[in-house]
Design an enzyme around this catalytic site. Structure first.
Site, short mmCIF file in Angstrom:
data_model
loop_
_atom_site.label_atom_id
_atom_site.label_comp_id
_atom_site.label_asym_id
_atom_site.label_seq_id
_atom_site.Cartn_x
_atom_site.Cartn_y
_atom_site.Cartn_z
N LYS A 1 0.83 -1.21 0.00
CA LYS A 1 0.00 0.00 0.00
C LYS A 1 0.86 1.26 0.00
O LYS A 1 1.83 1.36 0.73
CB LYS A 1 -0.92 -0.02 1.22
CG LYS A 1 -1.89 -1.20 1.23
CD LYS A 1 -2.71 -1.27 2.50
CE LYS A 1 -1.85 -1.64 3.69
NZ LYS A 1 -2.66 -1.92 4.91
N THR B 1 -8.03 8.98 8.38
CA THR B 1 -7.16 7.88 7.97
C THR B 1 -7.16 6.72 8.95
O THR B 1 -6.58 5.67 8.67
CB THR B 1 -5.71 8.37 7.81
OG1 THR B 1 -5.27 8.93 9.06
CG2 THR B 1 -5.63 9.44 6.73
N GLY C 1 -7.96 3.49 10.38
CA GLY C 1 -8.68 2.30 9.95
C GLY C 1 -8.71 2.06 8.46
O GLY C 1 -9.39 1.14 8.00
N THR C 2 -7.99 2.85 7.68
CA THR C 2 -8.04 2.66 6.22
C THR C 2 -7.48 1.31 5.79
O THR C 2 -8.02 0.66 4.89
CB THR C 2 -7.27 3.79 5.49
OG1 THR C 2 -5.98 3.93 6.09
CG2 THR C 2 -8.02 5.11 5.58
N GLY C 3 -6.40 0.88 6.43
CA GLY C 3 -5.82 -0.42 6.08
C GLY C 3 -6.75 -1.57 6.40
O GLY C 3 -6.87 -2.53 5.62
N CYS C 4 -7.42 -1.48 7.54
CA CYS C 4 -8.38 -2.51 7.93
C CYS C 4 -9.53 -2.56 6.92
O CYS C 4 -9.96 -3.64 6.49
CB CYS C 4 -8.94 -2.23 9.32
SG CYS C 4 -7.69 -2.10 10.62
#
Length: 265
Positions: free
Chosen positions: A173, A209, A211-214
């Site tokens: 990412k 931003t 929690g964006t990866g989750c």
């Protein structure tokens, strides 16, 4: 209805972890389940405390889900200790679910460590063989590859290094590309079977931003559960996340959650 299991930590503020995953799964019209690895006392800007769930309870949670409502996809987030990683790997080996997505959560957005570094070898040797899609950010990519990242060429070099011990689809990412001087870019790299594909996208001006990866990894799991190929699932998930960021909801101190019934087109 398709079913998706999230194995991750709990975020009491609702922006990341289990809560983020379940909201995302619901937004895709699927049935979400959870195995909680840790209770994290956090909000949009800090982590105050972490209580890891005992391994015997992790085992019982996994068994209760897999023996009753078998998931069409599994998303793994925060794992924590070596014993927890061992347990999760053993359960994946036992039940053999398809469509496993692993977001190797090693630090919170606020910077606090959420991963035991002494568990890295176990993660590589025992857990990754069961993973279909791996989604590290740039910092996590450095840890997994033991390579310093400074530009896109070094990202590709790190991907090749990870490819030496991981055989699935790798999504690196690019949310931190701004730290490498690419202020308007949020490009992601897909690496599989020695081939690279950059997914170009502009950076969206949004402070939300947390929690964006989750959210992204849970959305990928939903795509796989629906029958999409990994690259298709990744691109759909990226589109979903961008739409959520464009929605622009602001909560707390500006880093609130991202999970809304946003259109996928």
């Amino acid at each position: 209805m398709k079913t998706v299991l999230s194995i991750a930590g709990s975020d009491c503020s609702g922006g990341a972890g289990i809560q983020a995953d379940l909201k995302t799964i619901e937004a895709f019209g699927m049935y979400g389940m959870s195995v909680i690895t840790a209770a994290v006392a956090e909000n949009t800007y800090q982590v105050q405390d972490i209580a890891e769930i005992p391994v015997h309870n992790l085992a019982a949670q996994c068994d209760c889900v897999f023996q009753d409502i078998f998931p069409h996809a599994v998303k793994i987030g925060m794992t924590g200790s070596a014993s927890a990683i061992n347990l999760i790997a053993d359960k994946l080996s036992c039940y053999k679910p398809r469509n496993v997505v692993f977001d190797p959560v090693m630090a919170a957005t606020a910077g606090e460590k959420l991963f035991h570094t002494d568990a890295l070898d176990i993660l590589k040797e025992k857990l990754l063989p069961h993973v279909d899609v791996l989604t590290p950010n740039l910092n996590e990519t450095e840890i997994l590859s033991n390579c310093k990242i400074s530009d896109r060429n070094s990202i590709e070099s790190a991907a090749r290094k990870i490819g030496e011990f991981y055989r699935g689809v790798l999504l690196i990412k690019g949310g931190h590309l701004d730290e490498l001087g690419e202020k308007n870019s949020c490009a992601d790299l897909i690496y599989c079977n020695g081939k690279f594909e950059w997914i170009e996208s502009r950076r969206i001006d949004n402070p939300n931003t947390h929690g964006t990866g989750c959210t992204l990894s849970a959305a990928i799991a939903c795509g796989l559960a629906a029958g999409l190929e990994p690259t298709q699932a990744i691109k759909q998930a990226k589109k979903y996340l961008c739409n959520a960021l464009l929605y622009g909801l602001k909560l707390g101190h500006g880093n609130g959650p991202l999970y809304h019934k946003v259109p996928l087109n």
